[in-house]
Each structure stands twice: as structure tokens, then as C-alpha cells.
Design a protein around this motif. Sequence first.
Motif, short mmCIF file in Angstrom:
data_model
loop_
_atom_site.label_atom_id
_atom_site.label_comp_id
_atom_site.label_asym_id
_atom_site.label_seq_id
_atom_site.Cartn_x
_atom_site.Cartn_y
_atom_site.Cartn_z
N SER A 432 0.86 -1.18 0.00
CA SER A 432 0.00 0.00 0.00
C SER A 432 0.90 1.24 0.00
N ARG A 433 1.38 1.59 -1.17
CA ARG A 433 2.42 2.62 -1.29
C ARG A 433 1.92 4.03 -1.04
N ASN A 434 0.60 4.21 -1.07
CA ASN A 434 0.05 5.55 -0.90
C ASN A 434 -0.64 5.74 0.45
N GLY A 435 -0.51 4.74 1.33
CA GLY A 435 -0.97 4.89 2.69
C GLY A 435 -2.48 4.91 2.88
N TYR A 436 -2.88 5.66 3.88
CA TYR A 436 -4.28 5.71 4.33
C TYR A 436 -5.17 6.32 3.25
N CYS A 437 -6.40 5.79 3.16
CA CYS A 437 -7.37 6.33 2.19
C CYS A 437 -8.78 6.04 2.68
N ASN A 438 -9.64 7.03 2.55
CA ASN A 438 -11.06 6.81 2.85
C ASN A 438 -11.70 6.14 1.63
N GLY A 439 -11.46 4.86 1.49
CA GLY A 439 -11.91 4.13 0.31
C GLY A 439 -13.41 3.94 0.24
N GLN A 440 -14.08 3.97 1.40
CA GLN A 440 -15.53 3.86 1.39
C GLN A 440 -16.15 5.00 0.60
N GLN A 441 -15.54 6.17 0.71
CA GLN A 441 -16.01 7.33 -0.05
C GLN A 441 -15.96 7.07 -1.54
N ALA A 442 -14.84 6.49 -2.01
CA ALA A 442 -14.71 6.20 -3.43
C ALA A 442 -15.67 5.09 -3.87
N TYR A 443 -15.84 4.10 -3.00
CA TYR A 443 -16.77 3.00 -3.29
C TYR A 443 -18.19 3.55 -3.48
N ASP A 444 -18.61 4.40 -2.55
CA ASP A 444 -19.95 5.00 -2.64
C ASP A 444 -20.06 5.89 -3.87
N TYR A 445 -18.99 6.60 -4.19
CA TYR A 445 -18.96 7.50 -5.34
C TYR A 445 -19.23 6.72 -6.63
N VAL A 446 -18.55 5.59 -6.79
CA VAL A 446 -18.74 4.77 -7.99
C VAL A 446 -20.19 4.32 -8.10
N HIS A 447 -20.74 3.86 -7.00
CA HIS A 447 -22.13 3.37 -7.04
C HIS A 447 -23.11 4.49 -7.31
N ARG A 448 -22.86 5.67 -6.74
CA ARG A 448 -23.77 6.79 -6.99
C ARG A 448 -23.79 7.18 -8.46
N ILE A 449 -22.61 7.22 -9.06
CA ILE A 449 -22.54 7.60 -10.47
C ILE A 449 -23.23 6.55 -11.35
N LEU A 450 -22.99 5.29 -11.08
CA LEU A 450 -23.60 4.24 -11.90
C LEU A 450 -25.11 4.20 -11.69
N ASP A 451 -25.57 4.47 -10.46
CA ASP A 451 -27.01 4.54 -10.21
C ASP A 451 -27.63 5.72 -10.95
N THR A 452 -26.96 6.87 -10.90
CA THR A 452 -27.44 8.05 -11.62
C THR A 452 -27.47 7.79 -13.12
N TYR A 453 -26.41 7.16 -13.60
CA TYR A 453 -26.34 6.84 -15.04
C TYR A 453 -27.47 5.90 -15.45
N ASN A 454 -27.77 4.93 -14.60
CA ASN A 454 -28.85 4.01 -14.91
C ASN A 454 -30.16 4.77 -15.08
N ASN A 455 -30.36 5.81 -14.29
CA ASN A 455 -31.55 6.64 -14.44
C ASN A 455 -31.48 7.49 -15.70
N TYR A 456 -30.33 8.09 -15.95
CA TYR A 456 -30.17 8.96 -17.12
C TYR A 456 -30.29 8.20 -18.43
N LYS A 457 -29.98 6.90 -18.41
CA LYS A 457 -30.03 6.12 -19.65
C LYS A 457 -31.43 6.09 -20.25
N HIS A 458 -32.42 6.36 -19.43
CA HIS A 458 -33.79 6.32 -19.93
C HIS A 458 -34.19 7.64 -20.60
N ILE A 459 -33.26 8.62 -20.57
CA ILE A 459 -33.43 9.83 -21.39
C ILE A 459 -32.95 9.50 -22.79
N ARG A 460 -33.64 10.01 -23.79
CA ARG A 460 -33.22 9.68 -25.15
C ARG A 460 -31.78 10.15 -25.38
N PRO A 461 -30.99 9.41 -26.21
CA PRO A 461 -29.56 9.76 -26.43
C PRO A 461 -29.41 11.14 -27.04
#
Length: 461
Positions: A432-461
Amino acid sequence: MQIRKIVLYILLFLCIACREARKEPPEFVFPASSPVEKILAKGFLDVSTFYSTTDYYIYKGITRGFHYELAQSFADFLGVKLRIIEVNNNLDSAIHYLREGKYDLIAVSMTVTPERKEKIKFARPLFETGEVLIQNKKQGLLHQLTDLNGKTVFIKKDGPYKNLLNHLQDSLQIRFKISEISGYSSEELLHLVESGEIKYLVSDRNIAQALSSSMPDIDYSVTLREEISVSWATNPVSNDLSNEINTWLTDYKRSGKLNMNYTRYFNNRNRQNNHKSKYSIVKKGDISPFDKQLKQASKSLNWDWRLLAALVYNESKFDPEAESHVGAYGLMQVIPETANMFKVFDYFTPDSNIYTGVQYLKYLDNIFSEYPISPEEKLKFTLASYNVGAGHVKDAMRLAEKYGKNPYVWDNNVDFYLRHKTDPEFYRDPLSRNGYCNGQQAYDYVHRILDTYNNYKHIRP
């Protein structure tokens, strides 16, 4: 001789008995999982809904809607995530795919009819509505149903109104033409009345109420039928799912939340009227004021522009002047160090901010292109890196490999070690060359974006 026969019979019986004893016990067959058990196992409530200003829509980047909010509450009740599988306005096809198992639930304002009960199972009613005649106030109003004699009345083809109108003609001894229209949502049909393209339409009162503020010329004062239940629908075999809906709905009603949401979406007289109403924005399919720039910028990433829009929404809520406590600025929350990487010195305008953010995403994408990672997985690595930096994600990849996980798969592999980089056992590891990280924040961030994208996909391209 008789004794020998008896002994022989005894031996034969014992032989048969031993053979029977050696037979394998019957294989135990586990009962099939119930619909609710399947939902819990996959961790998602899969839903079909309609794109409209009441059911489900994207407005200023935010996913909203009466049935969307209720479905989200019900998913929380089950302890799973809500997943919108399909958004359309064709009820017949939605019922067909529900019966085939494509999704668990149809969450729309569907009236309960005997014909529909033969195909699907309804939960308890959410509310009651009436069927009304929609007219244009500027074209002269009919005040009683007998005035329909000789007129043309339009209805939505997959709606329940035809039998009602036929019965009406017989009981009132009048004749009028019934014209069924397909390819239009209920809201679009009301807009045809508002614009004067059609004169008479039958629709549900709750829909007319919801649109009356943005379509002030429509009238729905003439009622054809009252006290019609509106319910969600499940597959006919999903008794346990309907029971869970009923349990949740009882508490939801008792809490007052159902009445509050109904008032907000269907009966809110305080909504402002202006030339660019919510209906016109939703109908157009805009996500943000920056859709044009995002569509252009996404081409260099080879991303769906709606995915980029989902990232921007989660970064700044589409506020071009958003500024964080760490100095990140603009739509894509660019920090000075990132701007310097790409020699961008003025990243304070929307265009330059989007350009800088996209350049950084391309840079991150190239980092993970060096690994044998599938495109779907690489997206998650890239998004996490945009939030906490590629160094921490690469640390998690090395830790995953060390502990026997797959360093090229995100879910339940790399994400686990990124989330646990708050644990000294992992962030102090030499890998772990970069030490401490609040990885839960990044994990939640990924899921939030993919959830938002799943909603946006129903808007016409």
C-alpha cells in the motif's frame, strides 16, 4: 427336502432385502425460491415505470417522480437497491415483459380493471381516481355527456376506456366515434388537447390534475366514472411480493408520506407556471443546461454522454461555480494540480472545466488500459480514481492479488481492499504505497454515479 426349500426361500428373501437396502435414498429436491427470495438474493428490486412528470423523470439532473420515490421507499423496506430496468409508455408491452419475468414490478398509475386482473396481480390500491373528459377551454366546453353525440373522442390504445365509452353510448342512446391512438403517452395526448390538435380525450383525473398547472387551457370537469383504484402490478405468481407491498404500503400510508407525495405530484397548486414548464423540459429530455457540451466532450472519452453527465451531477449538481473545501472548482470539481497537468490556467468557465476534467478521465483510463481489465470493470476503476486518485486504486489491486482475489475485477475484489484502506493492517502494508485512504467514499462514489447513469439512460440519447 422341505427344510432345504425353506432355507432357500429364507436366503432369497435376505438377498432381496439386502439389495433393497443398498438403494440410494431419494434425492432431496429443494423448493424453488419465491419472488421475494430471488429479489433478496440478487440485491435489486427491478422495476418498469413510465417517463412522465408524475411517474419518473429527470429534472435539473435529479431523478424524481411519484412512483420513483415510492419504489425507492419499497426497495429500502426490502433492504435492496432499486433498479429501473425499463422506461416506456406502452402498458401492454410492460405487462407482457412482467409476465415473462423481465422485472419484478410495474410502478405506474395503473387503474385496476377486470381485463388486467386476468393477466397480472394487483397490490392494494395506492389511491383512487376518476376517468374524465379532457377538453380545451378555448374551444367551447361540453357540460354534459349527451353533448358528445356526433363527436369524435380520442383514447389511448392500451387504456381501459373503450368498454366504458361503448357502455356510455348504449346507456345514453347517443353515438360518437371512438379513435384509439398509439405511440403517445398520456401526457402527450393531453398536450394535443392543449394545443388544439384534438378536441376530446378521455384520461385519468390524477394525470389531468398534475398537468393542469403547466397546461392551463385543459378542462377536466366532466366525469365519466368515479372511484377507480390505482395500484402497482406484479407477476400473477408473485403472491409474497404483493404481500410485502401491502405491508409496506400500510405503514407508508399511516406515516402520512403517501398523502404528502400525492399532493406534491398530483395536486400541488403552488407550482409556478412559465413558458418553459416542467412538462416541456421533461418532454424535451434535457438533463442539464450543459448537455450540448457534455455530448461533445464525451466523444473523446468514447463514453455515453449521459455517463459523463452522471459524473458531473455527482461532482457539482451542475453548478458551474461549485467550490469544495479543498479548492476543487466547477462542474467537474477540478483542482489546480489537475489543471496544471494539462496546462489549463483558466478552468473556471464551464467549457474549460469540462475539458480539463475529461482530459484527466482520459489520463486515468489510459493507466488502467495497461491491465487486462474488461471495459465494464475499467470504468469502475477509472471512476474511483477520479475520486481518490489512481495510486490508491493501484494499492488496492496489489492487496487484492496478495490475498488471493482478482486484481482486475472491481466488485467484491479490488473494491474490498480500497474500502479497507482505513484499516492499519492494509494501509501499512508495504504494497500500500500511498498509505491511508477513505476508500468507502470512493466506493460510494462509484455506485452513486452508476445509479445516476442508470436513471439517465432512460433519457433519449
